[in-house]
Design a protein around this motif. Structure first.
Motif: not given
Length: 107
Positions: A31-34, A66-71
């Motif tokens: 996912l772009w940016g994560f 799993r966690s997706f954190v914005p960059m």
């Protein structure tokens, strides 16, 4: 010598709070940016002293694979030798650096 599995300390911002977490796997997401964070590590449950902020984090991330954190929310990532105490603290403003604007959810 046996090669130990690395542990990463990840510090990121989430809704006005600073999260300091420990994980075994961190990588750029499809996912772009994560950033993907997997295999969260918490202290042993057999401790006599219980830290309420660590217990809050355990409850909040219970069952999370799993966690997706914005960059742009990432403050810092360190590879550490020892596991510390995961915690949540309030983000303090101040200084002369303006943070990148992020939308705040309405309550």
């Amino acid at each position: 010598m046996t090669k130990r599995e690395p542990i990463y300390k990840v510090i990121f911002l989430n809704q006005g709070q600073v999260y300091e977490m420990y994980a075994k796997q961190i990588f750029q997401s499809d996912l772009w940016g994560f950033l993907e964070i997997e295999e969260f590590v918490f202290g042993e449950r057999s401790q006599l002293v219980v830290d309420p902020s660590e217990e809050k984090l355990k409850a909040q991330f219970d069952g999370v694979v799993r966690s997706f954190v914005p960059m742009h929310s990432i403050v810092r990532i360190d590879e550490v030798e020892r596991l510390g105490t995961p915690k949540i603290s309030e983000a303090k403003g101040g200084g002369n650096v303006m943070p990148f604007p992020m939308p705040m959810p309405e309550k």
